[in-house]
Write a protein that holds these residues in place. Sequence first.
Motif, PDB file in Angstrom:
ATOM      1  N   PHE A  64       0.824  -1.211   0.000  1.00 35.07           N
ATOM      2  CA  PHE A  64       0.000   0.000   0.000  1.00 35.07           C
ATOM      3  C   PHE A  64       0.858   1.262   0.000  1.00 35.07           C
ATOM      4  O   PHE A  64       0.480   2.278  -0.574  1.00 35.07           O
ATOM      5  CB  PHE A  64      -0.964   0.008   1.183  1.00 35.07           C
ATOM      6  CG  PHE A  64      -2.153  -0.879   0.973  1.00 35.07           C
ATOM      7  CD1 PHE A  64      -2.916  -0.801  -0.179  1.00 35.07           C
ATOM      8  CD2 PHE A  64      -2.498  -1.814   1.931  1.00 35.07           C
ATOM      9  CE1 PHE A  64      -4.012  -1.623  -0.378  1.00 35.07           C
ATOM     10  CE2 PHE A  64      -3.597  -2.640   1.749  1.00 35.07           C
ATOM     11  CZ  PHE A  64      -4.351  -2.547   0.592  1.00 35.07           C
ATOM     12  N   PHE A  67       1.742   1.766  -3.558  1.00 27.28           N
ATOM     13  CA  PHE A  67       0.583   2.311  -4.266  1.00 27.28           C
ATOM     14  C   PHE A  67       0.401   3.783  -3.941  1.00 27.28           C
ATOM     15  O   PHE A  67       0.090   4.585  -4.814  1.00 27.28           O
ATOM     16  CB  PHE A  67      -0.689   1.539  -3.906  1.00 27.28           C
ATOM     17  CG  PHE A  67      -0.769   0.147  -4.473  1.00 27.28           C
ATOM     18  CD1 PHE A  67      -0.033  -0.238  -5.583  1.00 27.28           C
ATOM     19  CD2 PHE A  67      -1.602  -0.791  -3.884  1.00 27.28           C
ATOM     20  CE1 PHE A  67      -0.121  -1.514  -6.102  1.00 27.28           C
ATOM     21  CE2 PHE A  67      -1.707  -2.076  -4.396  1.00 27.28           C
ATOM     22  CZ  PHE A  67      -0.958  -2.443  -5.506  1.00 27.28           C
ATOM     23  N   GLY A  70       2.448   6.122  -5.887  1.00 23.00           N
ATOM     24  CA  GLY A  70       2.150   6.164  -7.312  1.00 23.00           C
ATOM     25  C   GLY A  70       2.781   5.051  -8.125  1.00 23.00           C
ATOM     26  O   GLY A  70       2.661   5.034  -9.348  1.00 23.00           O
ATOM     27  N   ARG A  71       3.456   4.123  -7.470  1.00 16.83           N
ATOM     28  CA  ARG A  71       4.049   2.984  -8.185  1.00 16.83           C
ATOM     29  C   ARG A  71       3.023   1.859  -8.195  1.00 16.83           C
ATOM     30  O   ARG A  71       2.864   1.150  -7.214  1.00 16.83           O
ATOM     31  CB  ARG A  71       5.337   2.528  -7.499  1.00 16.83           C
ATOM     32  CG  ARG A  71       6.447   3.550  -7.589  1.00 16.83           C
ATOM     33  CD  ARG A  71       7.725   3.084  -6.913  1.00 16.83           C
ATOM     34  NE  ARG A  71       7.526   3.109  -5.451  1.00 16.83           N
ATOM     35  CZ  ARG A  71       7.810   2.092  -4.638  1.00 16.83           C
ATOM     36  NH1 ARG A  71       8.310   0.976  -5.109  1.00 16.83           N
ATOM     37  NH2 ARG A  71       7.616   2.189  -3.341  1.00 16.83           N
ATOM     38  N   VAL A  72       2.306   1.720  -9.316  1.00 12.47           N
ATOM     39  CA  VAL A  72       1.242   0.728  -9.380  1.00 12.47           C
ATOM     40  C   VAL A  72       1.612  -0.409 -10.328  1.00 12.47           C
ATOM     41  O   VAL A  72       1.670  -1.564  -9.923  1.00 12.47           O
ATOM     42  CB  VAL A  72      -0.096   1.382  -9.812  1.00 12.47           C
ATOM     43  CG1 VAL A  72      -1.188   0.337  -9.917  1.00 12.47           C
ATOM     44  CG2 VAL A  72      -0.495   2.472  -8.832  1.00 12.47           C
ATOM     45  N   LEU A  73       1.848  -0.102 -11.569  1.00 13.30           N
ATOM     46  CA  LEU A  73       2.132  -1.138 -12.565  1.00 13.30           C
ATOM     47  C   LEU A  73       3.630  -1.444 -12.627  1.00 13.30           C
ATOM     48  O   LEU A  73       4.307  -1.190 -13.626  1.00 13.30           O
ATOM     49  CB  LEU A  73       1.613  -0.710 -13.934  1.00 13.30           C
ATOM     50  CG  LEU A  73       0.089  -0.700 -14.092  1.00 13.30           C
ATOM     51  CD1 LEU A  73      -0.303  -0.208 -15.467  1.00 13.30           C
ATOM     52  CD2 LEU A  73      -0.496  -2.064 -13.822  1.00 13.30           C
ATOM     53  N   ASN A  77       5.267  -4.895  -7.272  1.00 15.30           N
ATOM     54  CA  ASN A  77       3.927  -4.929  -6.683  1.00 15.30           C
ATOM     55  C   ASN A  77       3.223  -6.244  -6.985  1.00 15.30           C
ATOM     56  O   ASN A  77       2.538  -6.797  -6.128  1.00 15.30           O
ATOM     57  CB  ASN A  77       3.083  -3.761  -7.178  1.00 15.30           C
ATOM     58  CG  ASN A  77       3.544  -2.447  -6.612  1.00 15.30           C
ATOM     59  OD1 ASN A  77       4.366  -2.398  -5.701  1.00 15.30           O
ATOM     60  ND2 ASN A  77       3.023  -1.358  -7.138  1.00 15.30           N
ATOM     61  N   LEU A 142      -2.308  -8.568 -12.155  1.00 16.75           N
ATOM     62  CA  LEU A 142      -1.431  -7.391 -12.193  1.00 16.75           C
ATOM     63  C   LEU A 142      -0.201  -7.658 -13.053  1.00 16.75           C
ATOM     64  O   LEU A 142       0.226  -6.784 -13.812  1.00 16.75           O
ATOM     65  CB  LEU A 142      -1.020  -6.993 -10.771  1.00 16.75           C
ATOM     66  CG  LEU A 142      -0.203  -5.718 -10.632  1.00 16.75           C
ATOM     67  CD1 LEU A 142      -0.945  -4.515 -11.223  1.00 16.75           C
ATOM     68  CD2 LEU A 142       0.140  -5.465  -9.163  1.00 16.75           C
TER      69      LEU A 142
END
Length: 156
Positions: A64, A67, A70-73, A77, A142
Amino acid sequence: MLFGLIWLWTDAEALARHARSTIGIGIDNTPVAPSARGYWAAFALAWIPAGLFILAMLRLGGLFRAFGEGRVLVEENASGLLRVGWLLAGFGAATPIVRAVQSIALTFDNPAGHRQIAIMLDPGIFAALAAGATLIAFGHVLREAIRLSDENQSFV
């Protein structure tokens, strides 16, 4: 969870309630009075599912945090989500096994005819298994999303 586990195993009445309701021994209102070695064996076993759960929550917190930054893709993760899922699934699978072995440990010094093995399943175990399976699936989704995103960016 850490403090609750320590409190549970230092309060004799709380341990007796836990042994009756969660582990499944002493349901017939027989007193729960484990020997010293049975107590310490059951106490040590309690750390297995607790450790898996604590580790899963720490890893989930890190996920989290990523996330939130801003590091999502990113692959880390997806791997982190898979790890959390496997830890929760391990927690769900280990808990009934540990409780059954604890029932043996808490009663193995009892006289013949008063030893018990109890197998208890509760909705929390199934919830942990379902949550773990869901997070494992989301981790794979993901990973696929990352692969497709990288592929689409290479076309531009």
